[in-house]
Design a protein around this motif. Structure first.
Motif, PDB file in Angstrom:
ATOM      1  N   ILE A 184       0.838  -1.132   0.086  1.00  0.00           N
ATOM      2  CA  ILE A 184       0.092  -0.012   0.080  1.00  0.00           C
ATOM      3  C   ILE A 184       0.894   1.419  -0.127  1.00  0.00           C
ATOM      4  O   ILE A 184       0.390   2.427  -0.322  1.00  0.00           O
ATOM      5  CB  ILE A 184      -1.022  -0.066   1.222  1.00  0.00           C
ATOM      6  N   VAL A 185       2.121   1.246   0.557  1.00  0.00           N
ATOM      7  CA  VAL A 185       2.664   2.558   0.436  1.00  0.00           C
ATOM      8  C   VAL A 185       3.777   2.398  -0.983  1.00  0.00           C
ATOM      9  O   VAL A 185       4.341   1.669  -1.313  1.00  0.00           O
ATOM     10  CB  VAL A 185       3.846   2.297   1.614  1.00  0.00           C
ATOM     11  N   ASP A 186       3.544   3.763  -1.321  1.00  0.00           N
ATOM     12  CA  ASP A 186       4.047   3.862  -2.704  1.00  0.00           C
ATOM     13  C   ASP A 186       5.340   4.847  -2.710  1.00  0.00           C
ATOM     14  O   ASP A 186       6.369   4.513  -3.041  1.00  0.00           O
ATOM     15  CB  ASP A 186       3.211   4.866  -3.594  1.00  0.00           C
ATOM     16  N   LYS A 187       5.663   5.785  -1.416  1.00  0.00           N
ATOM     17  CA  LYS A 187       6.810   6.133  -1.161  1.00  0.00           C
ATOM     18  C   LYS A 187       6.963   6.452   0.336  1.00  0.00           C
ATOM     19  O   LYS A 187       5.966   6.573   1.231  1.00  0.00           O
ATOM     20  CB  LYS A 187       6.858   7.604  -1.616  1.00  0.00           C
ATOM     21  N   PHE A 188       8.110   5.998   0.995  1.00  0.00           N
ATOM     22  CA  PHE A 188       8.201   6.121   2.399  1.00  0.00           C
ATOM     23  C   PHE A 188       9.511   7.046   2.544  1.00  0.00           C
ATOM     24  O   PHE A 188      10.304   6.720   1.813  1.00  0.00           O
ATOM     25  CB  PHE A 188       8.612   4.609   2.786  1.00  0.00           C
ATOM     26  N   PHE A 189       9.451   7.725   3.570  1.00  0.00           N
ATOM     27  CA  PHE A 189      10.320   8.681   3.994  1.00  0.00           C
ATOM     28  C   PHE A 189      10.860   8.571   5.413  1.00  0.00           C
ATOM     29  O   PHE A 189      10.107   8.870   6.450  1.00  0.00           O
ATOM     30  CB  PHE A 189       9.677   9.893   3.820  1.00  0.00           C
ATOM     31  N   PRO A 190      11.839   7.593   5.475  1.00  0.00           N
ATOM     32  CA  PRO A 190      12.478   7.478   6.857  1.00  0.00           C
ATOM     33  C   PRO A 190      12.895   8.671   7.307  1.00  0.00           C
ATOM     34  O   PRO A 190      13.339  10.002   6.597  1.00  0.00           O
ATOM     35  CB  PRO A 190      13.756   6.445   6.533  1.00  0.00           C
ATOM     36  N   LYS A 191      13.148   8.905   8.736  1.00  0.00           N
ATOM     37  CA  LYS A 191      13.241  10.021   9.487  1.00  0.00           C
ATOM     38  C   LYS A 191      14.116   9.839  10.664  1.00  0.00           C
ATOM     39  O   LYS A 191      13.685   9.265  11.552  1.00  0.00           O
ATOM     40  CB  LYS A 191      11.880  10.796   9.975  1.00  0.00           C
ATOM     41  N   PRO A 192      15.357  10.479  10.653  1.00  0.00           N
ATOM     42  CA  PRO A 192      15.910  10.184  12.165  1.00  0.00           C
ATOM     43  C   PRO A 192      15.533  11.101  13.043  1.00  0.00           C
ATOM     44  O   PRO A 192      15.259  12.377  12.784  1.00  0.00           O
ATOM     45  CB  PRO A 192      17.398  10.836  11.636  1.00  0.00           C
ATOM     46  N   PHE A 193      15.333  10.731  14.418  1.00  0.00           N
ATOM     47  CA  PHE A 193      14.755  11.486  15.223  1.00  0.00           C
ATOM     48  C   PHE A 193      15.875  12.014  16.231  1.00  0.00           C
ATOM     49  O   PHE A 193      16.837  11.291  16.206  1.00  0.00           O
ATOM     50  CB  PHE A 193      13.716  10.905  16.011  1.00  0.00           C
ATOM     51  N   PRO A 194      15.558  13.081  16.924  1.00  0.00           N
ATOM     52  CA  PRO A 194      16.630  13.760  17.742  1.00  0.00           C
ATOM     53  C   PRO A 194      16.855  12.616  19.099  1.00  0.00           C
ATOM     54  O   PRO A 194      16.057  11.673  19.451  1.00  0.00           O
ATOM     55  CB  PRO A 194      15.941  14.932  18.233  1.00  0.00           C
TER      56      PRO A 194
END
Length: 454
Positions: free
Chosen positions: A197-207
């Motif tokens: 279902i996910v077309d684009k995923f944006f990983p995010k580094p958290f503080p």
């Protein structure tokens, strides 16, 4: 003889209970019969009481649990089938009781429901949310999006056809690969279909943040929380009691929030952008990875699942959007807390309040005062801990504060089902960062609060 479903699928759980008096049970057998083929899926024998004895051990009652279906019954085909249980009672020298046989006619179903994705461009960030619109076949009894251990149930699409559905879903803050999210539908016998279902995923580094635990802080918060959590046992020291709260009570609170989502109203209770706390400065951000230190040693790690927003002491706390109060009470690590249900599993949480002015079941308008900021629970100073929840999972409030994101990610897919009307001038309006390290005390006039990290 009780199967867990009204038919057989790939592996349908079946429960058998048998009882016998006299010398007790001798054998219980479960069979699957289709045409002239008989397949035994469970067979257990028991030691009866000796024929010459009037007392002694015997098996008066036995239960069998087994699975029956195409995965463990060779050659099983879609169509009619018979489940048969055969129970044998131990006889005597002269009497040999006939087996007791019980049969149950069922249908074998091996095809999953149909499932088709209607919406497109499912773009989701780590810790963020999305929505999917889809269509299921009439045999589906459960549908939604599964992301790791989280399941986000689907709902009937308002104004849509009988098989039109939608589901809000999210990629958890601690999951670095959101492409594994799957839209799924299942029928009553467990046949399952899954689609990416996910077309684009944006990983995010958290503080990441490091917090030094001080005796003065723990001496203030631990007794308060323990007094409100009577089932929490004393661990023998201030530090161990704090760690029990930070771990166990935190986990208990998370479970309550997940359970609360199951009672969310199946309708949209909101239609405008979500409000941030007026004049609130961001002192700590969503999904900060916190390391707790005591006397120079690392003693714990936890995620900070929300925004800490600071204004003046005892500042009024507005409802981020219209909804119904789902929780208003002292709530573990969060202290005095209000949770507002916005429908379809979406909720907002307001924590560390000094006072709450609403009650569960009360309808609230966007901007209506829920209470005042405070320092209850695991709070180092007066501030509001705010977060958004989706089926009990904390998700980034940044998206819900942003009218453009709501229009682009939600309204574009849901269409008329969500009657969204962004207030003029509020598109993309978010709280301002303090410019300081997350959780650091804020320089302010004497009447201002000095918020600290929770």
């Amino acid at each position: 003889l009780k199967p867990d479903a009204p038919g057989l699928g790939r592996r349908t759980p079946v429960r058998v209970a048998a009882t016998a008096d006299g010398r007790g049970l001798a054998r219980v057998r479960l069979e699957v019969v289709q045409g002239d083929r008989v397949h035994v899926v469970a067979d257990k024998s028991y030691e009866p009481r000796p024929a010459w004895a009037f007392w002694g051990p015997r098996t008066e009652r036995a239960e069998l649990r087994a699975e029956a279906g195409a995965d463990n019954v060779p050659g099983l085909k879609a169509g009619d089938v018979v489940l048969r249980v055969v129970a044998e009672r131990a006889g005597t020298w002269l009497l040999h009781p006939a087996p007791v046989v019980q049969e149950l006619k069922l249908t074998v179903r091996l095809s999953p429901p149909t499932l088709a994705v209607v919406s497109s461009q499912h773009y989701v960030a780590q810790g963020g949310a999305e929505v999917a619109v889809y269509r299921v076949g009439p045999t589906s009894v459960r549908d939604g999006v599964r992301v790791g251990d989280w399941f986000f149930p689907g709902y009937a699409l308002p104004g849509g056809g009988a098989q039109d559905r939608f589901a809000f879903f999210a990629v958890p803050y601690d999951m670095s690969d959101g492409t594994k999210a799957r839209l799924e539908a299942e029928d009553e016998v467990g046949n399952l279909i899954e689609l990416p279902i996910v077309d684009k995923f944006f990983p995010k580094p958290f503080p990441r943040d490091r917090i030094t635990l001080e005796e003065s802080f723990m001496s203030r918060v631990v007794p308060e929380i323990r007094a409100a959590t009577p089932d929490l046992s004393d661990r023998g020291s201030l530090l161990e009691n704090f760690l029990a709260i930070n771990r166990e009570v935190r986990a208990q609170n998370a479970k309550v929030l997940a359970d609360l989502a199951g009672r969310s109203q199946p309708r949209f209770l909101w239609k405008e952008t979500f409000l941030a706390m007026p004049s609130g400065k961001v002192m700590s951000s969503f999904a900060d990875r916190r390391t707790y230190l005591y006397q120079g040693k690392e003693v714990d790690q936890q995620f900070h699942l929300g925004f800490d927003l600071a204004s003046v002491q005892n500042a009024p706390v507005p409802a981020a959007n219209a909804g119904v109060v789902a929780l208003a009470r002292y709530f573990g690590i969060y202290g005095n807390t209000v949770v507002v249900d916005h429908g379809y599993g979406l909720m907002s949480l307001y924590a560390h309040l000094s006072t709450a002015s609403v009650t569960p079941g009360q309808e609230v308008a966007r901007g209506e005062t829920l209470g005042q900021t405070g320092a209850t629970g695991l709070a180092g100073g007066d501030h509001l801990h705010f977060t958004m929840l989706l089926q009990g999972l904390a998700v980034s409030p940044n998206e819900w504060w942003d009218a453009h994101w709501i229009e682009d990610r939600l309204v574009r897919k849901l269409g008329a089902a969500l009657a969204f009307t962004p207030p003029a001038g509020e598109s993309g309006k978010r709280p301002k960062a303090s410019g300081k390290k997350a959780g650091a005390p804020k320089k302010a006039p004497p009447k201002k609060a000095k918020p600290k990290r929770r």
